[in-house]
Write an enzyme that holds these catalytic residues in place. Structure first.
Site: not given
Ligand SMILES: *Cc1c(COP(=O)(O)O)cnc(C)c1O
Length: 463
Positions: A278, A322-323, A360, A391-392
């Protein structure tokens, strides 16, 4: 006022009123290193280059729209995260942000672990050679077949998300004559946003088991009793696109409190905690994310302090960005098709992609920036909304941005920071063919996920 890039959107995070937009940047031609991947720069003739390659050449060879992923940047972010947390912690890349076999190999080579949340993400990871013990399996409704596959493969951990799943995983592991390492995912009652968080007792969402009312303690009690499971830790994930560590502080405190209860009741100190992902990135120049070493230091201090207070050994920490790893490493390249000035409002710039390659903005009201990249321009800034070809009417890529007023059809524009949750959430809406992902490194470009073809699409339609 800071423009929030929380995936739930600025309106959700309550920091942006409708119709608000920043003033034009001082220099429209400048590529802010905060939002562009590390090898991006302008060449002598004003074109954007990535890994030393000019976008006009890339567009010619690979077409538009397309995602260009800066491999050197991706690898350096992996190293930064692994280095920041060191050998006594584990960094799991959250595969849902963007997963492909090439990415899995890079992660493996750079020493990261991998989160998956479906049987097919797991299949991708295993196919690309990620050792199973470095894979964590997530999800709030894993099927029995998915659980069986994960246990058989020998994944390093399954993150248990419900009371039913505790029994299911234990049962399958026993059937297979093994013991599965597991975490229990708890909801700590913290919903973290970009710049603030809400702490409550209960959380109204589908993931995990509530700490409140002794639910999580009961889950631990049951998991500890089952032969098929080895409970190694507690997992919590509090939100996404978070800039402020205060939410982690509250969540770590609550998780450590549970660890102390578990010790008191069972005489067991669970050896690990996973604080989830996150961590935020810069989608626009207004965003100021922390560096991995600052995040590692803050999280380690928080956990150490809470454990000291509770008289617990400090557990091994995992994180799941992730992000924050893949997001900043890619941009989407589009060609401008039509331009419609709406007098006194803004100019609509239509590109050859849209909500099928970046959902997003429509889904979360997410913020992005955009630049003219096939040339520089000395023209005045004009307020634009970059829209797709679907088309939105909600098919918006960038809600409010400035581009030079001499923008013309055929120009290439690019949206930075689209490495996470764009290709992975892409759709075939309007039978759009999903764009390729092209990895660029040291003057060479290589397709790692090819563009879909009409044939791919029609093959699924069995008539
Ligand atoms: C989505 C998620 C992540 C990664 O979130 P990011 O915002 O991309 O860092 C990590 N752990 C869990 C359990 C998630 O659901």
């Amino acid at each position: 006022m800071s423009r929030s890039a929380h995936p739930a959107g600025p309106r959700h995070a309550d920091v942006l009123t409708e119709g608000h937009y920043s003033a034009p940047p001082a220099d429209l031609n400048r590529l802010d290193p905060k939002v562009w991947s590390r090898t991006v720069e302008r060449s002598g003739d004003g074109e954007l280059t990535v890994g030393g390659l000019e976008v006009s050449r890339l567009a010619e060879e690979f077409g538009t729209p397309a995602y260009f992923l800066d491999e050197a940047d991706f690898r350096s972010r992996c190293r930064a995260w692994a280095g920041a947390f060191g050998p006594d912690a584990d960094v799991f890349y959250a595969g849902k942000a963007f997963l492909s076999r090439a990415v899995v190999r890079w992660l493996h080579e750079e020493g990261l672990n991998l989160d998956v949340c479906s049987g097919t993400e797991l299949a991708t990871a295993l196919d690309a050679g990620m050792p199973a013990e470095r894979i964590a399996f997530h999800g709030n409704n894993k099927s029995e077949a998915e659980i069986r596959r994960a246990v058989e493969a020998g994944v390093g951990r399954i993150v248990l998300d419900s009371f039913q799943e505790i029994v299911r995983v234990a049962h399958i592991a026993r059937e297979l004559g093994t013991v599965q390492k597991a975490f229990i995912r708890v909801t700590v009652g913290v919903e973290a946003h970009t710049h603030e968080f809400i702490a409550t007792a209960h959380e109204d969402q589908k993931f995990g088991i509530a700490l409140a009312d002794g639910q999580a303690a009961e889950a631990v009690r049951r998991a500890l009793k089952l032969d098929g499971l080895e409970l190694i830790g507690i997992h919590s994930h509090i939100g996404s696109q978070i800039f402020d560590m205060a939410g982690f502080e509250v969540s770590a405190r609550r998780v450590v409190q549970l660890l102390a209860e578990v010790r008191d009741e069972h005489g067991v100190e669970l050896p690990e905690i996973d604080l989830g992902g996150g961590l935020g990135i810069a989608y626009t120049s207004d965003d100021d994310p922390a560096e991995p070493h600052e995040i590692a230091k803050a999280l380690t201090e928080i956990v150490t302090r809470e454990c000291d207070a509770a008289g617990l050994r400090v557990p091994r920490i995992s994180v799941e960005p992730g992000r924050a790893i893949v997001g900043p490493t890619a941009f989407t390249l589009y060609e401008v098709g039509t331009i419609k000035p709406l007098e006194g409002l803004r100019t609509y710039v239509s590109v050859d992609g849209g909500m099928s390659d970046n959902i997003r903005t429509a889904l979360y009201d997410a913020e992005y920036s955009v630049s003219l990249v096939s040339r520089t321009s000395a023209a005045e800034p004009m307020l634009v909304r970059v829209v797709g070809k679907h088309c939105e009417s909600g098919d918006i890529v960038v809600r409010d941005a400035f581009l030079p007023a001499d923008l013309a059809p055929g120009d290439l524009i690019a949206v930075p920071a689209t490495g996470a949750y764009c290709r992975s959430m892409a759709s075939n809406y309007n039978h759009a063919l999903r764009p390729p992902v092209v990895a660029v490194r040291d003057g060479s470009a290589r397709v790692i996920v090819r563009r879909e073809t009409e044939e791919d699409l029609l093959r699924l339609d069995v008539g």
